[in-house]
Design an enzyme around this catalytic site. Sequence first.
Site, PDB file in Angstrom:
ATOM      1  CD  GLU A 505      -2.919  -1.149   2.309  1.00 15.77           C
ATOM      2  OE1 GLU A 505      -2.611  -0.491   3.316  1.00 15.77           O
ATOM      3  OE2 GLU A 505      -3.955  -1.831   2.221  1.00 15.77           O
ATOM      4  CD  GLN A 627       0.531  -5.534   3.108  1.00 14.19           C
ATOM      5  OE1 GLN A 627       0.092  -4.524   3.622  1.00 14.19           O
ATOM      6  NE2 GLN A 627      -0.187  -6.626   2.959  1.00 14.19           N
TER       7      GLN A 627
END
Length: 824
Positions: A505, A627
């Site tokens: 993100e 991530q």
Amino acid sequence: MPPDVDPGCELCGRPPPAGWVLAYRDGEAPGEEGTRETMLTLGNGYLASRGADPEASADGVHYPGTYLAGFHNRLDGPGRPDGTESIVNLPNWLPLTFRPAGGEWFAPGRGRRVHEHRMLDLRRGLYLREVLVVDDDRRRTRVRQRRLVSMANPHLAALETSVVAENWSGRLEIRSGIDGGVLNANAPAEAGSCGRHLADVTTGGDDAETVWLTAVTTSSRHQVAVAARTRITHGGGHRRQSVHAPDEVSQVITVDVTAGERIAVEKTVAIFSNRDRAVSEPVTAACEELGQAGPFDLVLADHTAAWARLWTRFRLDVGEQHAWQAPVRVQTFHLLQTLSPHVIDLDAGVPARGLHGEGYHGHIFWDELFVYPYLNLRMPELTRALLEYRHRRLTAARRQAAAAGTGGAQFPWQSGESGRDESPARSLSPVTGQWVDDHTGRQQHVNLAVAYCVWRYWETTGDLSFLATSGLELLIGTARFWAGLATYDPADDRYDIRGVMGPDEYHDGYPGRPGQGLDNCTYINVMVAWVLGRAEEACEILARHPGVRPWREVDPTDDERRRWAHIRRRLRLVFLDGGILAQFEGYADLAELDWDRYRQRYGDLRLLAPLLQAEGDDANRYKISKQADVLMLLYLFSAEELTDLVRALGYEFDPARIPATVDYYLSRTSHGSTLSRVAHAWVLARTDRRRSFEMLVTALGTDLADPQHSSTRNGIHLGASAGTLDILQRCYTGLEIRGDLLRLNPQLPDGLAELDCVIRYRNQLISLHVEHERVRVSAAPGADQPVPVAVRDRSFPLAPGATVTVALPSRVPTAGPRPEERQE
């Protein structure tokens, strides 16, 4: 004796076995209370209640919260004039307090708590509490409580309270009630969900012991009914008075007590809504259920038996003395409180924060990708029911795809009850507290996750009826969407997918173009190629089984299938130097971040992107990740599978470059998501077991560690909970299902001497006992057919009732004799 041990406390003297306990004692900081209440939550998949004290109300420290699965309402919110949908905080059934006549009602901040001990008995699903309080007149009163939310009957909850006046005699008043004046305020940063969701509160009484309250949600018009029966044990009799006030109802019970006398109070509650099946009037159903409910000990016996059956099915043991054993059971316990067998009859998805709070409004993201692999091998019928939640929202997904100008189906990044897109356009920065643009809704890869879950469920279960109906439609809808986004470049004979956003993100666009998406994301393009192949394979499988063909025409046309075949062979991938897969096209042009400088400045970099934004910078400029993104492919696929996928796209790919790929991206990842360490622990398991072990330990402590800075107060991290369990179940055992073969390639980390678990594969119950030197595989007796099993390079049929033990050399031999095998 330690200062927090009270010789009169039953919990201090007789705790449950250590591996089955989560306990809190005196002295915890008030700022951590919200996290403790989350971790002390009790639930059964249909209903859950946070572990708030019965005498507490929402006051900024404590937060009572009760939630039903799939029970949502819509309130106006920032950037959403038609409202933001949220899970609803339901009427609080817990309120129960006491006072000596003429004194103050026992509540937080009232009196001095000499000792308090709270304990979650995981084996029985029972919350135990003991508190000794001294009031301003030096009267010592000891309170012992047992609380449950029934796993045997999803509509029942119960609270047993014993009150002992230790050094005083006189009149004791006990107040037991239901509070319908509650708000949604557990996650205040998510302003769109905050406020009052309940209206039209009515109260009444069914008999002398029972009161009830009903309420209706403001927008969705869902009705909920809570009925409470309060019984008291006291030889001298008692007096009772019902009090009906706006938005609440209670009973005040008065008894005369002598010093040392024990007064027992049982509060049993039934909760129903108009969304329940075979229920026409929730309040009638609630009162009737209470009429059939027995005393607390009987309700507890049924509840304990139900939990015992679940623990047998979900057993995952690493040794009673191992430091991991209790955290493993805590994670299993909270997973089952959200996703129990009771969910099978509900229309509910996988809420990212469980039923433990209001984080993310109770929305459903892609966390099921981390949950279903664990459930598939334990209770696959539960996975099927949860996948049906997606299938029932295909119409909304098709409309969202059409709005994007393509065919097929596109599930929203955040989904709720209706299936429409609930992703926010703006959100609060956790660093500055200011509202900022939120582009996370661009993560169309959520439907790739759904398709992946469909296929892995099919591989594990062989459930042809599901594949023929819901599964086929979900696969084809996903394939059509991505085929519609792929554009053909005849110069290179390649397909491009542009303007997308991968799991990372921190990158929603290129530098200077935030929110506009990225081109040729490796994760997305590889997943699209895989999904197109699985959609084609599903069509071929069902063509061989005309008896299960769906009555609706859902097959792709011949032209579609030819185009799909071309796309899945010619999607574009981009590489960095050294044969490392690039996260997306243009990634190589981004700047490197000075990690050391930022660590010195901020220490914890889990909020790296908001920190950069607060400085006027942009995460899109840097080679950083929140991530796993490229590395998510190694979480979802074995190295062999990924190699085959990349080569099938027409690229040279050396699997020997995978460790370098792991190191490259791991060194540029901030782990800003709780799911990140789950994926990385898995990826590192074969190349660096020490780091894999460290990642897993951190992931196991996601909701248990650092309560002061944790967001666990808003709910547990369900995907991280299930993902850590799945690492033990599948990753460290090397469990994989491909080609109708159950494969095992165990590789325990050095910190783990053994692992025991039970799995369900093709209706067979199979027990696994894994050590560093050997693995033992046992099948329960029965009438099922033998299943083919492979342990490293040795294959054998595992018949019902059989046990096979295979010795494990330190590494797979390239030549020579096969591993020792013994069949019993």
